[in-house]
Each structure stands twice: as C-alpha cells, then as structure tokens.
Design an enzyme around this catalytic site. Structure first.
Site, mmCIF file in Angstrom:
data_model
loop_
_atom_site.group_PDB
_atom_site.id
_atom_site.type_symbol
_atom_site.label_atom_id
_atom_site.label_comp_id
_atom_site.label_asym_id
_atom_site.label_seq_id
_atom_site.Cartn_x
_atom_site.Cartn_y
_atom_site.Cartn_z
ATOM 1 N N TYR A 151 -0.360 2.511 0.843
ATOM 2 C CA TYR A 151 0.550 2.428 1.990
ATOM 3 C C TYR A 151 1.047 3.841 2.293
ATOM 4 O O TYR A 151 1.546 4.517 1.386
ATOM 5 C CB TYR A 151 1.762 1.556 1.650
ATOM 6 C CG TYR A 151 1.458 0.083 1.417
ATOM 7 C CD1 TYR A 151 0.930 -0.358 0.207
ATOM 8 C CD2 TYR A 151 1.722 -0.862 2.405
ATOM 9 C CE1 TYR A 151 0.668 -1.707 -0.007
ATOM 10 C CE2 TYR A 151 1.466 -2.213 2.199
ATOM 11 C CZ TYR A 151 0.937 -2.629 0.990
ATOM 12 O OH TYR A 151 0.681 -3.958 0.780
ATOM 13 N N PRO A 167 2.751 -8.316 8.188
ATOM 14 C CA PRO A 167 1.687 -8.208 7.175
ATOM 15 C C PRO A 167 2.025 -7.260 6.026
ATOM 16 O O PRO A 167 1.381 -7.333 4.981
ATOM 17 C CB PRO A 167 0.486 -7.683 7.972
ATOM 18 C CG PRO A 167 1.061 -7.070 9.201
ATOM 19 C CD PRO A 167 2.313 -7.826 9.498
ATOM 20 N N LYS A 218 2.002 -11.136 2.309
ATOM 21 C CA LYS A 218 2.615 -12.314 1.692
ATOM 22 C C LYS A 218 2.246 -13.642 2.379
ATOM 23 O O LYS A 218 2.424 -14.709 1.783
ATOM 24 C CB LYS A 218 4.147 -12.164 1.709
ATOM 25 C CG LYS A 218 4.639 -11.074 0.797
ATOM 26 C CD LYS A 218 4.502 -11.513 -0.641
ATOM 27 C CE LYS A 218 4.388 -10.386 -1.626
ATOM 28 N NZ LYS A 218 3.264 -10.507 -2.532
ATOM 29 N N HIS A 277 -6.888 -5.669 -8.766
ATOM 30 C CA HIS A 277 -6.184 -4.393 -8.836
ATOM 31 C C HIS A 277 -4.754 -4.616 -9.342
ATOM 32 O O HIS A 277 -4.265 -5.740 -9.365
ATOM 33 C CB HIS A 277 -6.203 -3.663 -7.485
ATOM 34 C CG HIS A 277 -5.655 -4.468 -6.352
ATOM 35 N ND1 HIS A 277 -6.392 -5.415 -5.682
ATOM 36 C CD2 HIS A 277 -4.454 -4.470 -5.769
ATOM 37 C CE1 HIS A 277 -5.653 -5.966 -4.753
ATOM 38 N NE2 HIS A 277 -4.471 -5.420 -4.777
ATOM 39 N N TYR A 298 7.065 -7.794 -5.136
ATOM 40 C CA TYR A 298 5.732 -7.638 -4.536
ATOM 41 C C TYR A 298 4.737 -8.578 -5.222
ATOM 42 O O TYR A 298 3.831 -9.121 -4.586
ATOM 43 C CB TYR A 298 5.304 -6.177 -4.679
ATOM 44 C CG TYR A 298 3.983 -5.834 -4.040
ATOM 45 C CD1 TYR A 298 3.753 -6.031 -2.682
ATOM 46 C CD2 TYR A 298 2.953 -5.266 -4.792
ATOM 47 C CE1 TYR A 298 2.544 -5.693 -2.095
ATOM 48 C CE2 TYR A 298 1.741 -4.918 -4.221
ATOM 49 C CZ TYR A 298 1.537 -5.134 -2.869
ATOM 50 O OH TYR A 298 0.338 -4.808 -2.298
#
Ligand code: APR
Ligand code: PHB
Length: 400
Positions: A200, A292, A296, A72, A384
C-alpha cells in the site's frame, strides 16, 4: 415451488450459504438475476483472511485455492520519501492471508453446487419478497416469461448492494449508516508476476496498491478523481502513474504488460441495521459495503454466512430461535470492526481533495506512529487479520 431457505442472489454469499446449509441437511433454492457467465465475469476482491481460508478448507473447497493461491504474511506500507514497513500479521498473531480471486471462489462454489444437485435458478427477474413478517414467507419472480412462486420458511437476502432484499425491510425499522469518499480506484489485472508482498503506497500523487491473484497474475490500483473515465487511461499511462507512486526500487521491479481487465470503483462505507427482519436475513453486500482498502468485503460476506448457516442449522436441529435471534447483533459486531478498519486505512493512505495542512500533518504523524510503534502495528495487525468468528454462546450478548 417449495424449499426451506430461499436464497436471493448467487454471488459468493448466496452460493456459500447454500453449500453450508446443504451440509447441515437444510434445503435451499438460489435465485440469481444474471446468467452464470455474467456472474463469473466479474473481477472482484482477492485477499482471504485466515478464517475464510480455514472455512473453505473445512468444506473441502480449498484444494484449488491451495494450489493456485498465494499465501502471504501481511502487508507492506510505503510512504513517500520514507522507508517501507511491514504490518506482519503472521508475526503478531500467527495468522496468514491467501491471495485468491473471488472469481475463482465463485467457480469453485458453482462446481460444488452442480455436484450436489443444488437448484440454482439463473436469469430470474422481478423478484419480490412477500410476507416476511409471517412464518410463511414466499418469493415471487419471473423466469422465461413465466410468473413463479417459491414458498419457504426463511429468506436469505444475498443479492448484493443493489438487490431487492434490503428494500423489503420497512424504512421505519431499517437504519442506514453511510460514508462516501471523494475518489475512486482505477484497477487493472495483468498476466505478469506480482511483487512478493501486497504493498500500500501513500504518495502525494495519490494512493496506489500492488496486489496479486496468483504467482502469474497481478492486480494494481491507483486512486483517481471520481469523474475519471477508463477510456482516458491506456495501459502505458496507467503503468507510468503507478510507478510514479512507488519508491524507485519498487517501481523498477514492477513487471508491466497488457491489461486483461481495467475498471473504476468508487469508494463507499455503508451498513444497514438490523440484518434481520422477521423471516428475512441479510448477508454480504446486501447489508454492508466497505471501501476496498483492506480487502474486507468478501471476508465479511463469509462471516455473515458462517453465522447465518449455523443459526438456521441450529433452528432446524433443535427448534431453538436463540441463534437466529442473535444473528444480526453477532454479524454486526464483526461487520463494524472491518468497516472501521477499512475506513481507518482509507483515511491513512489516501490524499483527500479537501485536505488541509493540518489534516496532512496529522496523517503523516499517524503513519510515523504506526511505523515506529510495535503496539500500533500489533493493533492494526489484529484488525487487518479480521476478528475470529464468535462461538454460539456469544449470541447471549443482547441484540442491538
Ligand atoms: N434478484 C436475484 N439476484 C440478484 C438481484 C435480484 N433482485 N439483485 C442482485 N442479484 C445478484 C447479483 O447478480 C449477484 O450475483 O446477487 C448477487 C450478489 O453478489 P455480490 O454482489 O457478489 O455480493 P455478495 O455475494 O454479498 O459478495 C460479497 O464482497 O468483496 C465484496 O464486492 C465483493 O461481491 C463481493 C462481496
Ligand atoms: C485486491 O487484490 O484486489 C486487493 C488487495 C488488497 C486490498 C484491496 C484489494 O486492500
């Protein structure tokens, strides 16, 4: 017993290290406290950065990941009452992610270890690290009631947050940095098709996350108070609360089903410095924990192991200590980058119990800025995605 590198802990960090050392012609023995079945029963992270994916592929460990994993491009953020927006890492950086469970990676690493005849001693206890400041360290441990000794050149502490390795560094040397968050995540795994993206959600009821392990396996989380008990959350209650935290259209497309795992994890950031003392090197959760948010943890274990295996291989090939001397500083640069990113995302997306009106507004405007600024999105995308692994020359940067 004798080997070149004694690896304490057979989680992803320890097993990947043994694989990479083997390829460099360096012998190792892995000492693992639990049984193989127990190590494989743990449901953990599942989002791999491009660097992790590339490394696994380069080791010939990517075949099942490429078959079963779900690639993704980034993550969606939904914010109560507003439109969703995407942090499109692929558009900004050309990098992608792979949803593939740590449990599966652990299986793949163990299968590869069996194939090459790697010595992995399971169910060891009373592990003690001795003489780590000398050139001849050794590890003492018990197995089947017998007291054993493993002599080695180096010890790799890959024994997770609760392991013994970090504690072998004298308190006068070790510096610890910690932040404990006032909530946890209640997570479930279910054999249902996931949403197309990782999403998220920042919601007045609390944070929620929709994730995946494969096209038929979903992973969902909701923020819960620290004192929450799993027994109080039957599946129906979980699904109702999860859906209440997503916008109606997204909630309607969440496919529910019986949970096959359900657990609560507290959120914490922790870093131990330095990651090396004498002949002991720490890697993975033994040295650092991230909340979490951002997924990472596993990716950091992989970058630590990449740097450590390269440093040890270089030492055995050339006799130079340049890379092992630079290991801690190099690993920590990447660790702190991800520690900071996961702390930022945790602050951005959760409802804190002690949030003032000011804090709440500041969070809303941070989200607004992120939603509307191309530059803010590019910066978050870069973090990210995870920083690229540094080349060996970067070891010249002075160690902390
Ligand atoms: N002796 C031997 N083995 C030990 C000891 C000990 N004293 N203490 C712990 N272990 C073992 C644990 O049983 C476990 O299998 O060390 C292993 C550590 O594995 P992990 O906790 O999985 O840590 P690590 O390999 O660093 O993996 C990185 O990233 O996303 C996160 O939490 C996730 O576990 C993941 C981590
Ligand atoms: C997960 O799939 O377990 C996951 C995904 C993204 C996160 C955290 C966990 O940020």
């Amino acid at each position: 017993m004798k080997t070149q590198v004694a690896i304490v802990g057979g989680g992803p960090a320890g097993m990947l290290l043994s694989e990479m050392l083997h390829r460099a012609g360096v012998a190792s023995v892995v000492l693992e406290r639990s049984s193989e079945a127990h190590v494989l029963s743990r449901i953990r992270a599942g989002v791999l950065e491009q660097g992790t994916v590339d490394l696994l592929r380069s080791l010939g460990l990517g075949e099942r990941m490429d078959r079963e994993g779900h690639p993704h491009d980034g993550m969606q953020i939904v914010w109560a009452g507003r439109e969703n927006f995407m942090i499109d890492v692929h558009a900004h950086l050309g990098k992608r992610f792979m949803a593939y469970g740590q449990t599966q990676i652990q299986e793949d690493l163990m299968a590869a270890a069996r194939e090459r005849g790697q010595v992995v001693l399971n169910e060891v206890d009373s592990v003690r690290l001795e003489d780590i400041e000398s050139e001849h360290p050794h590890v003492l441990f018990r197995r089947d009631g017998e007291e054993l000794r493993l002599d080695c050149d180096f010890i790799a502490g890959c024994d997770g947050f609760h392991g013994v390795s970090r504690k072998a560094i004298p308190p006068t040397v070790l510096r610890e940095f910690e932040k404990v968050y006032p909530f946890g995540w209640l997570g479930i795994l279910s054999r249902t098709p996931p949403l197309a993206d990782i999403v998220y959600a920042n919601n007045p009821r609390g944070f929620a996350l929709a994730s995946m392990r494969s096209p038929t396996l979903s992973r969902y989380y909701i923020q819960v108070p620290l004192e929450t008990r799993v027994e109080d959350w039957p599946d129906d209650r979980f699904w109702d609360e999860l859906k209440a935290r997503f916008p109606a259209d997204m909630a309607a497309s969440i496919v529910t089903g019986p949970s096959i795992e359900k657990s609560i994890a507290p959120l914490r950031s922790y870093v131990a410095e330095p990651m090396r003392h004498g002949r002991l090197f720490l890697a993975g959760d033994a040295a650092h924990i991230v909340p979490p948010t951002g997924a990472k943890g596993l990716n950091l274990a992989v970058s630590d192991v990449f740097y450590l295996s390269r440093a040890l291989a270089d030492f055995y090939a050339t006799g130079s200590t340049r890379l092992i001397d630079g290991y801690s500083a190099m690993a920590l640069r990447r660790v702190w980058s991800s520690v900071r990113t996961s702390w930022y995302l945790t602050n951005l997306l959760h409802r804190f119990p002690d949030m003032s009106d000011f804090d709440q507004r500041a969070q809303e405007y941070e989200l607004h800025y992120l939603q509307t600024s191309h530059h803010a999105q590019a910066a978050l995308a870069e973090q990210y995605a995870g920083l690229p692994f540094e080349p060996p020359e970067a070891a010249a940067v002075p160690p902390r």
